[in-house]
Design an enzyme around this catalytic site. Structure first.
Site, PDB file in Angstrom:
ATOM      1  N   HIS A  24     -26.565   9.877  60.129  1.00 17.51           N
ATOM      2  CA  HIS A  24     -26.607   8.612  60.867  1.00 17.51           C
ATOM      3  C   HIS A  24     -25.206   8.027  61.047  1.00 17.51           C
ATOM      4  O   HIS A  24     -24.347   8.166  60.200  1.00 17.51           O
ATOM      5  CB  HIS A  24     -27.500   7.621  60.125  1.00 17.51           C
ATOM      6  CG  HIS A  24     -28.941   7.885  60.388  1.00 17.51           C
ATOM      7  ND1 HIS A  24     -29.933   7.675  59.457  1.00 17.51           N
ATOM      8  CD2 HIS A  24     -29.568   8.414  61.471  1.00 17.51           C
ATOM      9  CE1 HIS A  24     -31.105   8.011  59.957  1.00 17.51           C
ATOM     10  NE2 HIS A  24     -30.913   8.473  61.171  1.00 17.51           N
ATOM     11  N   HIS A  40     -31.986  12.136  69.399  1.00 19.10           N
ATOM     12  CA  HIS A  40     -31.480  11.695  68.087  1.00 19.10           C
ATOM     13  C   HIS A  40     -31.824  12.720  67.007  1.00 19.10           C
ATOM     14  O   HIS A  40     -30.954  13.162  66.255  1.00 19.10           O
ATOM     15  CB  HIS A  40     -32.102  10.342  67.735  1.00 19.10           C
ATOM     16  CG  HIS A  40     -31.759   9.827  66.360  1.00 19.10           C
ATOM     17  ND1 HIS A  40     -30.811   8.869  66.114  1.00 19.10           N
ATOM     18  CD2 HIS A  40     -32.262  10.169  65.131  1.00 19.10           C
ATOM     19  CE1 HIS A  40     -30.731   8.633  64.808  1.00 19.10           C
ATOM     20  NE2 HIS A  40     -31.603   9.407  64.188  1.00 19.10           N
ATOM     21  N   GLU A  41     -33.083  13.112  66.947  1.00 15.28           N
ATOM     22  CA  GLU A  41     -33.515  14.049  65.899  1.00 15.28           C
ATOM     23  C   GLU A  41     -32.818  15.400  66.032  1.00 15.28           C
ATOM     24  O   GLU A  41     -32.466  16.035  65.041  1.00 15.28           O
ATOM     25  CB  GLU A  41     -35.039  14.239  65.948  1.00 15.28           C
ATOM     26  CG  GLU A  41     -35.831  12.987  65.661  1.00 15.28           C
ATOM     27  CD  GLU A  41     -35.409  12.255  64.381  1.00 15.28           C
ATOM     28  OE1 GLU A  41     -35.505  11.015  64.356  1.00 15.28           O
ATOM     29  OE2 GLU A  41     -34.938  12.920  63.436  1.00 15.28           O
ATOM     30  N   ASP A 101     -45.490   2.443  64.632  1.00 15.51           N
ATOM     31  CA  ASP A 101     -44.192   1.755  64.451  1.00 15.51           C
ATOM     32  C   ASP A 101     -43.528   2.180  63.136  1.00 15.51           C
ATOM     33  O   ASP A 101     -43.914   3.177  62.558  1.00 15.51           O
ATOM     34  CB  ASP A 101     -44.381   0.238  64.523  1.00 15.51           C
ATOM     35  CG  ASP A 101     -44.938  -0.162  65.891  1.00 15.51           C
ATOM     36  OD1 ASP A 101     -45.767  -1.070  65.962  1.00 15.51           O
ATOM     37  OD2 ASP A 101     -44.581   0.529  66.880  1.00 15.51           O
ATOM     38  N   HIS A 144     -29.628  15.438  64.320  1.00 15.14           N
ATOM     39  CA  HIS A 144     -29.744  15.793  62.893  1.00 15.14           C
ATOM     40  C   HIS A 144     -29.898  17.299  62.736  1.00 15.14           C
ATOM     41  O   HIS A 144     -29.255  17.922  61.887  1.00 15.14           O
ATOM     42  CB  HIS A 144     -30.979  15.124  62.271  1.00 15.14           C
ATOM     43  CG  HIS A 144     -30.864  13.649  62.076  1.00 15.14           C
ATOM     44  ND1 HIS A 144     -29.759  13.031  61.544  1.00 15.14           N
ATOM     45  CD2 HIS A 144     -31.737  12.657  62.365  1.00 15.14           C
ATOM     46  CE1 HIS A 144     -29.960  11.730  61.497  1.00 15.14           C
ATOM     47  NE2 HIS A 144     -31.144  11.462  61.993  1.00 15.14           N
TER      48      HIS A 144
END
Lengths: 567, 89
Positions: free
Chosen positions: A304, A294-295, A79, A298
């Protein structure tokens, strides 16, 4: 949306990526597919294309790691921090790292792809009925060999559809053993092991020897996590042991007893109180596809966003379907513009059943070579501009690429040399050859061109002779591919058919031809190059190759020029 | 109906328990994701007061900008997320 200072972005649109290692949480093919879909999210809305490399340096190098994984930003266990990536640029820039203390799935619980069985690689269906009992995990019930299996429908008793679950008894991944399963017990550092171990490594990955003695053979592989494998704790990857004892009570399923955070855990031995071995039970896990999309945002230059529903929002949120928000699209198109023109699609090969789809987006440079092949091609000095070779084969441990009187060589360390003139080394040969092979026993080299063949032994040559002499049909126009099979046998291919040549007898064996797709299901049946290289069978069609392993499984489809020619 | 069993909480060996107080959690979070100890362009070490940093975080996460370490902010900090800092120097 936000971009990085200076609007960091790639200065080309045909971006390359390479997967450096895998997570034990999911089958490699599921991980491959998740990453490919994550890239497609961005290529669907920009002119960007993404090509997978299997060797060398790619723009985006993808890897899994735990805690301190080799860069200045350590991960933090289960997590919390899930992954990170660097903005576009050289070296580490553009790379993406995923925390392997997380439980990677497709976002809604264990994603278990089966192997073998009769369900053709279908996913497990949980729960399923077997002999009237309901199972929510793979089971070894009903078997004596201890192999975990599952039903791929809700009711095995009715449908009888099943497959085997990932297990170290079935296969390993990465390592140097071509997915061979573990051998138990095995010896490592003079000690005997009856199960996978993290001993000898500092990255926490579980591995095993694929022979009885690692110390002598040095053959190993990483152990896939079983679906009941625990996550984190002090037994990562070990399966839960049911029942187990905790504080004197017996538990036959995961429990949150003893914890104040409500997380489900289990013992990985029969008695937690004495052994203190435990881990978290598999939960829904994190969608590798979503986190990767998402990565990769980047890695393409997006920072973000503060829009809660945007993919580039920093927090993880599981969503079904297409994950991009208008804000994400505006951001990426600010950097690269919208997608232009129709989706270029690779020529669809006439293949046999269930062959993997070829990469559907040849890179722009491929289009130029496509155009050039419609006109008389002046032999190019640059092998990387050639779309289709006359012949490819391994000679004296170097992969040779033949085209229009010239050839190039790739050495074992991936260095490309050439072009060389065919006539300088093999003066008897014509400019265009269709196939060639080196006989492993005699080291003689056979060359085929249309209905003739030549046999070189050093500088001595025999030929040309008619291919009919070998027992091939008189109407056969050429041999397109050849593949050494065991001692003294070679398979000769032409379209849908192949023949087996007994090299010693110089004659085709009885019972041939046979159909290519019967023996090599999943490869194109109109390959123009077929060859054996480093233990794998390669079938080439246009710019692409299909690689088949010794188990006759197509385990890779890629670009000849990137992966084999090292362009 | 018996009283709920008094749960016994044990410490599990190797558990990466984040037994931090909310304040410790906030300090670590604000630092890791770039909200405090942000080096100013001029290179001077600027320690932005946590209240101001919290407001920045609350704005970035679309929360009410109270500048306080309230429950919605603590819950947001415990959410799984990407490791790339929200604010870069």
């Amino acid at each position: 949306y936000k971009t990085f200072d200076g609007d960091l972005k790639w200065d080309h649109t045909d971006v390359t990526y390479r997967i450096l290692n895998y997570s034990p949480d999911m089958e490699a093919s599921l991980i491959d597919d998740a990453f490919a879909r994550a890239f497609k999210v961005w290529s669907d809305v920009t002119p960007l294309t993404f090509t997978r490399l299997f060797d060398g340096i790619a723009d985006i190098m993808i890897s899994f790691g735990k805690l301190d994984h080799g860069d200045p930003y350590p991960f933090d266990g289960k997590d919390g921090l899930l992954a990170h990536a660097y903005p576009p640029g050289e070296g580490t820039q553009g790379d993406a790292h995923f925390d392997d203390d997380e439980y990677w799935t497709l976002g809604s619980g264990p994603a278990i792809q089966t192997r073998y069985g009769n369900a053709e690689g279908a996913m497990c269906h949980f729960p399923f009925l077997f002999e009237g009992t309901s199972y929510s995990t793979c089971t070894t019930e009903g078997r004596t060999d201890g192999l975990p299996w599952c039903s791929t429908t809700a009711d095995y008793d009715k449908d009888k559809k099943f497959g085997f679950c990932p297990s170290e008894l079935l296969f390993t991944f990465d390592g140097n053993s071509n997915e061979a399963p573990c051998v138990f017990p095995f010896v490592f550092d003079g000690k005997k092991y009856d199960s996978c171990t993290t001993e000898g490594r500092n990255d926490g990955y579980r591995w095993c020897s694929t022979t009885a003695n690692f110390d002598t053979d040095k053959k190993y592989g990483f152990c896939p996590n079983r679906d009941t494998a625990v996550i984190g704790g002090n037994s990562e990857g070990e399966p839960c042991h049911f029942p187990f004892t905790f504080l004197g009570n017996t538990y036959s399923s995961c429990t949150s007893e003893g914890r104040n955070d409500g997380k489900l855990w289990c013992g990985t031995t029969s008695n937690y109180d004495t052994d203190k071995k435990w881990g978290f039970c598999p939960d829904r896990g994190y969608s590798l596809f979503l986190v990767a999309a998402h990565e990769f945002g980047h890695a393409l230059g997006l920072d973000h966003s503060n829009i809660k529903d945007a993919l580039m929002y920093p927090m993880y949120k599981y969503v079904e379907g297409f994950p991009l928000h208008r804000d994400d699209i505006d951001g990426i198109q600010y950097l690269y513009g919208p997608r232009t023109g129709p989706e270029p699609t690779a020529p669809q090969p006439r293949t046999t059943t269930s062959s993997p789809v070829v990469p559907t987006k040849p890179s722009p440079s491929d289009k130029t070579t496509t155009a050039s092949t419609t006109t008389q091609v002046v032999p190019s000095d640059d092998a990387c501009q050639i779309k289709e070779f006359d012949a490819i084969t391994e000679i004296q441990k170097e992969l040779h690429f033949f085209k229009d009187g010239r050839y190039w060589k790739i050495s074992g360390n991936g260095e490309r040399k050439g072009p060389f003139m065919i006539s300088a080394k093999w003066p008897a040969l014509p400019a265009v050859i269709n196939s060639a092979f080196e006989d492993h026993l005699t080291k003689k080299i056979y060359f085929f061109s249309e209905r003739q063949f030549w046999v070189y032994s050093g500088n001595d040559v025999l030929g040309p002779r008619k291919i009919e002499k070998l027992g091939l049909p008189s109407d056969l126009d050429k041999v397109e591919g050849s593949m050494q099979r065991g001692k003294g046998k070679v398979l000769l291919f032409n379209g849908e058919n192949f023949w087996r040549l007994d090299v010693k007898a110089q004659l085709i064996d009885r019972g041939y031809p046979r159909f290519t797709d019967a023996a090599f299901g999943g490869v194109p049946i109109d390959s123009h190059d077929v060859f054996l290289y480093k233990g794998f069978f390669y079938f080439c069609r246009e710019s692409f190759y299909w690689r088949m392993n010794a188990k006759r499984q197509v385990d890779r489809v890629g670009y000849v020029k990137y992966d084999l020619l090292k362009c | 109906w018996c009283l709920p069993l008094k749960s016994v909480f044990v410490t599990f060996p190797g558990d990466v328990i984040k037994n931090m107080t909310n304040t410790q959690l906030a300090d670590e979070y604000l630092k890791r994701y770039g909200y405090v100890d942000v080096l100013q362009r001029s290179g001077l070490q600027a320690v932005i007061s946590n209240a101001k940093a919290l407001k920045k975080l609350q704005r970035q996460l679309g929360l009410e900008e109270t500048g306080l370490l309230d429950q919605p902010t603590v819950d947001a900090m415990k959410q799984p997320r990407c490791g790339v800092p929200d604010i870069r120097n």
